[in-house]
Every structure is written in C-alpha cells, then in structure tokens.
Motif scaffolding. Structure first.
Motif, PDB file in Angstrom:
ATOM      1  N   LEU A 211      66.502 -73.740 -77.369  1.00 14.55           N
ATOM      2  CA  LEU A 211      67.401 -74.265 -77.918  1.00 14.55           C
ATOM      3  C   LEU A 211      68.781 -73.914 -77.450  1.00 14.55           C
ATOM      4  CD1 LEU A 211      65.796 -74.424 -81.600  1.00 14.55           C
ATOM      5  CD2 LEU A 211      66.583 -76.497 -80.216  1.00 14.55           C
ATOM      6  N   VAL A 212      68.892 -72.282 -77.583  1.00 13.94           N
ATOM      7  CA  VAL A 212      70.218 -71.849 -77.233  1.00 13.94           C
ATOM      8  C   VAL A 212      70.529 -72.063 -75.730  1.00 13.94           C
ATOM      9  CG1 VAL A 212      71.243 -69.506 -76.655  1.00 13.94           C
ATOM     10  CG2 VAL A 212      69.950 -69.950 -78.689  1.00 13.94           C
ATOM     11  N   GLY A 213      69.593 -72.079 -74.535  1.00 11.36           N
ATOM     12  CA  GLY A 213      70.000 -72.278 -73.480  1.00 11.36           C
ATOM     13  C   GLY A 213      70.501 -73.807 -73.344  1.00 11.36           C
ATOM     14  N   CYS A 214      69.953 -74.764 -74.039  1.00 13.71           N
ATOM     15  CA  CYS A 214      70.375 -76.308 -73.810  1.00 13.71           C
ATOM     16  C   CYS A 214      71.885 -76.159 -74.587  1.00 13.71           C
ATOM     17  CB  CYS A 214      69.542 -76.888 -74.616  1.00 13.71           C
ATOM     18  SG  CYS A 214      70.148 -78.767 -75.196  1.00 13.71           S
ATOM     19  N   LEU A 215      72.016 -75.551 -75.467  1.00 19.42           N
ATOM     20  CA  LEU A 215      73.275 -75.760 -76.163  1.00 19.42           C
ATOM     21  C   LEU A 215      74.526 -74.738 -75.476  1.00 19.42           C
ATOM     22  CD1 LEU A 215      72.101 -75.285 -79.712  1.00 19.42           C
ATOM     23  CD2 LEU A 215      73.166 -77.426 -78.913  1.00 19.42           C
ATOM     24  N   LEU A 216      74.110 -73.935 -74.660  1.00 21.22           N
ATOM     25  CA  LEU A 216      75.044 -73.130 -73.864  1.00 21.22           C
ATOM     26  C   LEU A 216      75.534 -74.113 -72.624  1.00 21.22           C
ATOM     27  CD1 LEU A 216      73.366 -69.722 -73.548  1.00 21.22           C
ATOM     28  CD2 LEU A 216      75.229 -70.360 -74.811  1.00 21.22           C
ATOM     29  N   ALA A 217      74.632 -75.048 -72.156  1.00 16.92           N
ATOM     30  CA  ALA A 217      75.070 -75.916 -71.126  1.00 16.92           C
ATOM     31  C   ALA A 217      76.320 -76.937 -71.651  1.00 16.92           C
ATOM     32  CB  ALA A 217      74.015 -76.724 -70.577  1.00 16.92           C
ATOM     33  N   VAL A 218      76.089 -77.218 -72.874  1.00 14.23           N
ATOM     34  CA  VAL A 218      77.236 -77.899 -73.705  1.00 14.23           C
ATOM     35  C   VAL A 218      78.413 -77.167 -73.986  1.00 14.23           C
ATOM     36  CG1 VAL A 218      77.790 -79.268 -75.756  1.00 14.23           C
ATOM     37  CG2 VAL A 218      75.475 -79.492 -74.733  1.00 14.23           C
ATOM     38  N   GLY A 219      78.336 -75.876 -74.510  1.00 15.98           N
ATOM     39  CA  GLY A 219      79.254 -75.131 -74.938  1.00 15.98           C
ATOM     40  C   GLY A 219      80.189 -74.538 -73.878  1.00 15.98           C
ATOM     41  N   ASP A 220      79.680 -74.702 -72.469  1.00 17.53           N
ATOM     42  CA  ASP A 220      80.552 -74.145 -71.321  1.00 17.53           C
ATOM     43  C   ASP A 220      80.983 -75.457 -70.552  1.00 17.53           C
ATOM     44  OD1 ASP A 220      78.477 -74.930 -69.546  1.00 17.53           O
ATOM     45  OD2 ASP A 220      77.771 -72.920 -69.368  1.00 17.53           O
ATOM     46  N   GLY A 221      80.625 -76.411 -71.144  1.00 16.14           N
ATOM     47  CA  GLY A 221      81.272 -77.855 -70.856  1.00 16.14           C
ATOM     48  C   GLY A 221      80.308 -78.480 -69.355  1.00 16.14           C
ATOM     49  N   ARG A 222      79.340 -77.974 -69.219  1.00 21.37           N
ATOM     50  CA  ARG A 222      78.450 -78.485 -68.164  1.00 21.37           C
ATOM     51  C   ARG A 222      77.976 -79.959 -68.487  1.00 21.37           C
ATOM     52  NH1 ARG A 222      74.348 -74.669 -66.836  1.00 21.37           N
ATOM     53  NH2 ARG A 222      74.854 -73.537 -68.738  1.00 21.37           N
ATOM     54  N   ARG A 223      77.667 -79.872 -69.892  1.00 23.77           N
ATOM     55  CA  ARG A 223      77.024 -81.100 -70.453  1.00 23.77           C
ATOM     56  C   ARG A 223      77.637 -81.643 -71.649  1.00 23.77           C
ATOM     57  NH1 ARG A 223      72.394 -83.087 -67.330  1.00 23.77           N
ATOM     58  NH2 ARG A 223      71.504 -81.204 -66.186  1.00 23.77           N
ATOM     59  N   PRO A 224      77.757 -82.970 -72.073  1.00 21.21           N
ATOM     60  CA  PRO A 224      78.054 -83.428 -73.081  1.00 21.21           C
ATOM     61  C   PRO A 224      77.566 -83.095 -74.474  1.00 21.21           C
ATOM     62  CG  PRO A 224      76.831 -85.256 -72.023  1.00 21.21           C
ATOM     63  CD  PRO A 224      77.012 -84.173 -71.126  1.00 21.21           C
ATOM     64  N   THR A 225      78.193 -83.443 -75.393  1.00 24.45           N
ATOM     65  CA  THR A 225      77.621 -82.866 -76.931  1.00 24.45           C
ATOM     66  C   THR A 225      76.533 -83.841 -77.191  1.00 24.45           C
ATOM     67  OG1 THR A 225      79.265 -84.159 -77.895  1.00 24.45           O
ATOM     68  CG2 THR A 225      79.877 -81.845 -77.771  1.00 24.45           C
ATOM     69  N   SER A 226      76.440 -84.890 -76.562  1.00 18.25           N
ATOM     70  CA  SER A 226      75.151 -85.768 -76.715  1.00 18.25           C
ATOM     71  C   SER A 226      73.801 -85.216 -76.205  1.00 18.25           C
ATOM     72  CB  SER A 226      75.441 -87.230 -76.546  1.00 18.25           C
ATOM     73  OG  SER A 226      75.591 -87.407 -75.124  1.00 18.25           O
ATOM     74  N   TRP A 227      74.050 -84.343 -75.152  1.00 23.52           N
ATOM     75  CA  TRP A 227      72.674 -83.983 -74.468  1.00 23.52           C
ATOM     76  C   TRP A 227      71.966 -83.326 -75.239  1.00 23.52           C
ATOM     77  CZ3 TRP A 227      71.139 -79.296 -71.462  1.00 23.52           C
ATOM     78  CH2 TRP A 227      70.298 -79.795 -70.455  1.00 23.52           C
ATOM     79  N   SER A 228      71.962 -82.643 -76.217  1.00 18.09           N
ATOM     80  CA  SER A 228      70.922 -81.756 -77.037  1.00 18.09           C
ATOM     81  C   SER A 228      70.065 -82.812 -77.688  1.00 18.09           C
ATOM     82  CB  SER A 228      71.792 -81.027 -77.907  1.00 18.09           C
ATOM     83  OG  SER A 228      72.623 -82.006 -78.785  1.00 18.09           O
ATOM     84  N   ALA A 229      70.593 -84.223 -77.845  1.00 18.77           N
ATOM     85  CA  ALA A 229      69.908 -85.108 -78.727  1.00 18.77           C
ATOM     86  C   ALA A 229      68.987 -85.848 -77.729  1.00 18.77           C
ATOM     87  CB  ALA A 229      70.488 -86.205 -79.455  1.00 18.77           C
ATOM     88  N   GLU A 230      69.679 -85.906 -76.671  1.00 15.72           N
ATOM     89  CA  GLU A 230      68.812 -86.697 -75.356  1.00 15.72           C
ATOM     90  C   GLU A 230      67.527 -85.872 -75.041  1.00 15.72           C
ATOM     91  OE1 GLU A 230      71.792 -87.157 -72.360  1.00 15.72           O
ATOM     92  OE2 GLU A 230      73.197 -88.558 -73.563  1.00 15.72           O
ATOM     93  N   VAL A 231      67.954 -84.704 -75.134  1.00 18.71           N
ATOM     94  CA  VAL A 231      66.725 -83.597 -74.465  1.00 18.71           C
ATOM     95  C   VAL A 231      65.657 -83.689 -75.638  1.00 18.71           C
ATOM     96  CG1 VAL A 231      66.118 -81.190 -74.238  1.00 18.71           C
ATOM     97  CG2 VAL A 231      68.080 -82.171 -72.970  1.00 18.71           C
ATOM     98  N   GLN A 232      66.200 -83.657 -76.884  1.00 15.09           N
ATOM     99  CA  GLN A 232      65.079 -83.688 -78.089  1.00 15.09           C
ATOM    100  C   GLN A 232      64.437 -84.873 -77.983  1.00 15.09           C
ATOM    101  OE1 GLN A 232      65.169 -85.535 -81.297  1.00 15.09           O
ATOM    102  NE2 GLN A 232      63.336 -84.443 -81.576  1.00 15.09           N
ATOM    103  N   ALA A 233      65.078 -85.874 -77.668  1.00 14.08           N
ATOM    104  CA  ALA A 233      64.311 -87.228 -78.003  1.00 14.08           C
ATOM    105  C   ALA A 233      63.406 -87.381 -76.794  1.00 14.08           C
ATOM    106  CB  ALA A 233      65.350 -88.421 -77.813  1.00 14.08           C
ATOM    107  N   GLY A 234      63.439 -86.810 -75.800  1.00 13.75           N
ATOM    108  CA  GLY A 234      62.243 -86.792 -74.620  1.00 13.75           C
ATOM    109  C   GLY A 234      61.264 -86.349 -74.767  1.00 13.75           C
ATOM    110  N   LEU A 235      60.931 -85.501 -75.759  1.00 12.24           N
ATOM    111  CA  LEU A 235      59.577 -85.025 -76.340  1.00 12.24           C
ATOM    112  C   LEU A 235      58.742 -84.563 -74.943  1.00 12.24           C
ATOM    113  CD1 LEU A 235      58.513 -87.841 -78.885  1.00 12.24           C
ATOM    114  CD2 LEU A 235      60.051 -85.516 -79.387  1.00 12.24           C
ATOM    115  N   SER A 236      59.299 -83.854 -74.064  1.00 11.47           N
ATOM    116  CA  SER A 236      58.601 -83.181 -73.038  1.00 11.47           C
ATOM    117  C   SER A 236      59.722 -82.157 -72.625  1.00 11.47           C
ATOM    118  CB  SER A 236      58.215 -83.903 -72.053  1.00 11.47           C
ATOM    119  OG  SER A 236      59.152 -84.728 -71.429  1.00 11.47           O
ATOM    120  N   ARG A 237      59.107 -81.057 -71.950  1.00  6.84           N
ATOM    121  CA  ARG A 237      60.039 -80.027 -71.310  1.00  6.84           C
ATOM    122  C   ARG A 237      61.022 -80.616 -70.212  1.00  6.84           C
ATOM    123  NH1 ARG A 237      60.773 -74.929 -73.296  1.00  6.84           N
ATOM    124  NH2 ARG A 237      60.846 -73.972 -71.468  1.00  6.84           N
TER     125      ARG A 237
END
Length: 281
Positions: A211-237
C-alpha cells in the motif's frame, strides 16, 4: 493457564517473526528464551501478527498455554508475583533487540491472534535525504523525492473500507485477501518525519508495504491520485507497485474487545479466515 505477553523488538537483525530453519527469527528467539525461563524443553506461542523480515514492533502480543505450577516453580525464590518474575527473567535471557513489556494472565476466551479487533502499523519516511538523522536510519526510510501529503491523503481515501486487497498481497493458497482497512492517513511532525498510520482488522502478507509503495508513487508525482483505485480494482499484483522498504514499518498496537467479547470475536474471526490468511504486515 493462558498467559498474554506484550513484546517490542527491533526487526533489523531478524528474518521476520515466524520460525525458519537456520535463520534468526523473533519467534524462535522468544520461544527459546521462554523454554529456558520456564525450564521446559519446548514452548510454542501464538502471535497477533507475523511481521516480515526487517519489520519492527512496539505492540506485538502473544499468548501461550502452560501449567500454572510451571510458572510458579520458575519464579524460584523471587519475592515478586510469578508472572512479574517471569517477565524479568525473560528480559535477562533475551538479546537487547527484544524486550518483554508485560506478562499477565489472559482473560477467559483470549486469543492473541483471533480475538484481535484491529492492528495499527506506522510507516515512517524522510523526503529530504540530506537531513536524515543517522541515529534513526534503521527505522525511517529516506525517500529521494519530495512528497505531497495532500496527494497521499487523496489517493489513500480510495483504499479505505471493506475491500479485496489482492492487488497488494502475496497470495497464499486457501487464504482470503478481503480485509477492512479502517484508516490510512499521513502526517508530518516537527522534525520533518512523515508518518503513515495504517489500521485494519488484519493484513495480508506484505500488504502494508505494498500500500505504501503504491501511494508513494502518487505522493512524489509519478502517478495520478486515481492510480491507487485502479491498482486495487485490478485484483492482482500490479508489476509497477514497489513494496516499500521493511525497516520503515512498525507494528504499533493490537486492539482487543472487552473481556466478555473475546471468545465470540475469536469464533467470528476463525470463521472468516483460514489459517493461511491472517496476518502479516
């Protein structure tokens, strides 16, 4: 009698909680110390949460079942109550990177693992690597990009709730990846340390650090804030999600219901999860 023991440890020199042949683990070290203190050949304990290699704990909880006469005998000539004497004896046997905080008789129905209502972890970072305190480097991760707490907070909100966290877990056969994430918040203290507080009923293997690794990519600007939801919805690593470094993570607290609800909580938890499914930060 069933005994509850509260532990703290620095996970840096351990290969996680669970026993692994030929490796130093918290469980093996602690059970060896218990066997010595109680003058038994072998002791087995149940823990609230199995921490990964390098992960620390201030609030680990374990229980063990042992004949009361064994505890009394182990106290020897000590003038202290037997459980207090056991705590002191354990701290005299254990290496300094593991400390017993208290030893008490567990109430009826208590199970360190299955009676727990929630676990609270903290993940700590610096986003100004040049200002890293060398005395805390083994417990706080240095991040080489500035982190925006507003972005972290927005992205975290997409993950809170009762969800399938398969995208953030290492799957185990027969284990459920459905969890209730109660809190995922971020704050910066006066020293500049950023702390993520992560609270859930339980955690899958490597879930907090994913979770932290995913969110850090958002926090430092590499990904949009919607990315965490997209990752979770994928239901696979997700291959782009990096598991954050272990040494920034600490199990801070395990919470339990009132004594008269412990047995029922344990029954309900067992019904929800298989033995393989619970619990690992």
């Amino acid at each position: 009698m069933r005994i509850r023991i509260d532990l703290a440890y620095d996970g840096g020199a351990f290969h996680g909680w669970a026993i692994q042949p030929g490796l130093r683990t918290v469980q093996a070290s602690f059970e060896d110390a218990l066997a010595t203190a109680l003058r038994l050949e072998r002791v087995r304990v149940v823990c609230a949460g199995r921490t990964d290699t390098g992960v620390h704990a201030r609030g680990q909880v374990v229980h063990l079942d042992v004949d009361e006469s064994v505890v009394v005998r182990s106290a020897g000539r000590s003038q202290d109550p037997p459980l207090d004497a056991l705590a002191r004896r354990l701290n005299g046997i254990l290496d300094p990177d593991v400390r017993v905080r208290r030893v008490v008789a567990a109430p009826e129905g208590f199970d360190a693992r299955f009676s727990a209502l929630q676990r609270r972890y903290a993940y700590r970072l610096w986003d100004s690597p040049h200002d890293v305190d060398p005395l805390r480097r083994s417990h706080v991760v240095a991040w080489d990009r500035p982190l925006d707490l507003d972005l972290l907070t927005e992205a975290s909100a997409h993950l809170v709730g009762h969800r399938d966290f398969a995208s953030f877990c290492r799957r185990r056969e027969g284990a459920t990846t459905i969890r209730t994430l109660l809190e995922l918040s971020w704050a910066r203290d006066a020293s500049g340390t950023i702390e993520a507080t992560v609270v859930a009923d339980a955690f899958c293997h490597s879930m907090v650090r994913s979770l932290v690794g995913c969110l850090l990519a958002v926090g430092d600007g590499r990904r949009p804030t919607s990315w965490s939801a997209e990752v979770q919805a994928g239901l696979s690593r997700h291959p782009a999600v990096t598991v954050a470094h272990a040494h920034g993570l600490t199990l801070e607290e395990v919470s339990y219901p009132p004594d008269d609800e412990l047995a029922e909580r344990a029954r309900l938890t067992r019904a929800l999860r298989t033995e393989a499914g619970d619990d690992d930060g």
